[in-house]
Design an enzyme around this catalytic site. Sequence first.
Site, short mmCIF file in Angstrom:
data_model
loop_
_atom_site.label_atom_id
_atom_site.label_comp_id
_atom_site.label_asym_id
_atom_site.label_seq_id
_atom_site.Cartn_x
_atom_site.Cartn_y
_atom_site.Cartn_z
N LYS A 176 0.75 -0.78 -0.18
CA LYS A 176 0.15 -0.17 -0.16
C LYS A 176 0.94 1.43 0.20
O LYS A 176 0.49 2.56 -0.65
CB LYS A 176 -0.73 -0.17 1.56
CG LYS A 176 -1.46 1.31 1.57
CD LYS A 176 -2.77 1.64 0.31
CE LYS A 176 -3.26 2.95 0.30
NZ LYS A 176 -4.39 3.35 -0.79
N LYS A 244 -0.07 12.02 6.31
CA LYS A 244 -0.12 10.48 6.90
C LYS A 244 0.94 9.81 6.30
O LYS A 244 1.75 9.62 6.73
CB LYS A 244 -0.93 10.32 7.47
CG LYS A 244 -1.23 9.05 8.59
CD LYS A 244 -1.34 7.37 7.72
CE LYS A 244 -2.94 8.00 7.30
NZ LYS A 244 -3.05 6.64 6.79
P1 NA7 Z 1 -11.83 8.75 7.41
O1 NA7 Z 1 -12.92 9.24 6.31
O2 NA7 Z 1 -10.97 10.26 8.15
O3 NA7 Z 1 -12.23 7.82 8.82
C1 NA7 Z 1 -10.98 7.82 9.04
C2 NA7 Z 1 -11.68 6.63 10.56
O4 NA7 Z 1 -11.23 6.56 12.01
C3 NA7 Z 1 -12.69 7.13 10.90
O5 NA7 Z 1 -14.24 5.98 11.51
C4 NA7 Z 1 -12.68 7.73 12.56
O6 NA7 Z 1 -13.62 8.58 13.67
C5 NA7 Z 1 -11.48 6.40 12.68
N1 NA7 Z 1 -10.91 7.51 14.34
C6 NA7 Z 1 -9.82 8.03 12.86
N2 NA7 Z 1 -8.99 8.34 14.62
C7 NA7 Z 1 -9.65 7.77 15.62
C8 NA7 Z 1 -9.21 7.24 17.19
N3 NA7 Z 1 -7.88 8.20 17.75
N4 NA7 Z 1 -9.87 6.71 17.31
C9 NA7 Z 1 -10.77 5.78 16.77
N5 NA7 Z 1 -10.99 6.12 15.61
C10 NA7 Z 1 -10.35 7.12 14.98
O7 NA7 Z 1 -10.82 8.88 6.94
P2 NA7 Z 1 -10.92 7.49 5.30
O8 NA7 Z 1 -12.41 6.63 5.28
O9 NA7 Z 1 -10.63 7.92 3.78
O10 NA7 Z 1 -9.29 6.64 4.97
C11 NA7 Z 1 -9.47 5.48 6.49
C12 NA7 Z 1 -8.61 4.74 5.43
O11 NA7 Z 1 -8.27 3.84 4.74
C13 NA7 Z 1 -7.03 5.04 6.49
O12 NA7 Z 1 -5.61 5.07 6.34
C14 NA7 Z 1 -6.49 6.27 4.73
O13 NA7 Z 1 -5.27 6.55 4.35
C15 NA7 Z 1 -7.03 4.90 4.02
P3 NA7 Z 1 -14.27 9.30 13.45
O14 NA7 Z 1 -15.39 9.29 12.44
O15 NA7 Z 1 -13.31 10.45 13.01
O16 NA7 Z 1 -14.71 9.44 14.69
#
Ligand code: NA7
Length: 300
Positions: A176, A244
């Site tokens: 990836k 990131k």
């Molecule tokens: P998004 O739409 O920013 O979604 C990220 C998800 O991760 C979302 O469900 C977030 O929850 C969750 N998140 C982020 N930080 C936390 C923490 N600290 N604890 C719990 N949950 C968290 O990104 P994408 O869907 O575009 O991308 C996801 C991955 O796929 C990423 O690695 C990309 O590079 C590829 P939230 O809704 O903010 O509460």
Amino acid sequence: MTNDTHVPVAFLGTGLMGEGMAHNILKAGYPLTVWNRTKTKTADLEAAGASVAATPAEAVREADVVLYCLSDDNAVEEVVFGETGVLTGARAGQVAIDTSTVHPETSRRQAEAYGERGIDFLDAPVFGSKAEAAAGELWVVVGGRSEVLEPVRPILAAMSQSIHHMGEVGAGATMKLVGNLVVSLQLQALSEAFVLAAKGGLELPDVHAVLSEIDIRSPLIDNVGQALIDRDFTTSFALSNLLKDTHLISRLGAEQGVPLAGLDAVRETVTAAVNQGHGDENASALIKAVEQQAGVQRDT
Ligand code: NA7
């Protein structure tokens, strides 16, 4: 086991990517429990028939297969290793699948922690963004043992158009980052090309028509090129996530002794665009930093 669509599945992290992936698993007929930190983002899945859990531990308790799609290594740290994390609710015999883009070391660390509890693990990050996730047309790259992958292949197939088994745990995450190295450089190249073309007196639709036809054409040039012409920065892959990824790729390069001069340049551009306040916009907003450096004034 999982050709049987009665297998209960849990999906954690229903952001831009995760929501579409979870919907497609549900559509394929698997009983699904979802969890997301921000509760509003599970409403549509609940309306479509998913159960919603209060914590990751609760979400995984009854599942045979657990998938998650989270922002980064820190999010995985909290959701998997945290106080009410996956590991506190998981049990022997389950399979955990991390579809987030993280460092391969994070995949190996998870595999070890799960392994101590008799749980199998795959790193299975995905290529494609929001549209491909919603359409079930992602491309999955997997690290882990074949005996673990084969039974869960139908679940991954429900959200993807192809599944590539790259090797041991960590190989999916490595693939990836290799792929996103190319994505990063293409975005930078397209941005620099458009800014240079415009300052050089060319019309961007004419430039796009040529770049989309000649022997360097690509879906990224087609789609992102058109969005740049339209100044449409609607997020399907956030610029903050690209930043990131550039850090993860740099770290991998340093660990492997591979200088990545092109990537270093992209990381600087992306950092500048995020510092300008564009982190929540689409990754293509990196052009705004190139424009600023070139003295181009834009309203959007
Ligand atoms: P998004 O739409 O920013 O979604 C990220 C998800 O991760 C979302 O469900 C977030 O929850 C969750 N998140 C982020 N930080 C936390 C923490 N600290 N604890 C719990 N949950 C968290 O990104 P994408 O869907 O575009 O991308 C996801 C991955 O796929 C990423 O690695 C990309 O590079 C590829 P939230 O809704 O903010 O509460």
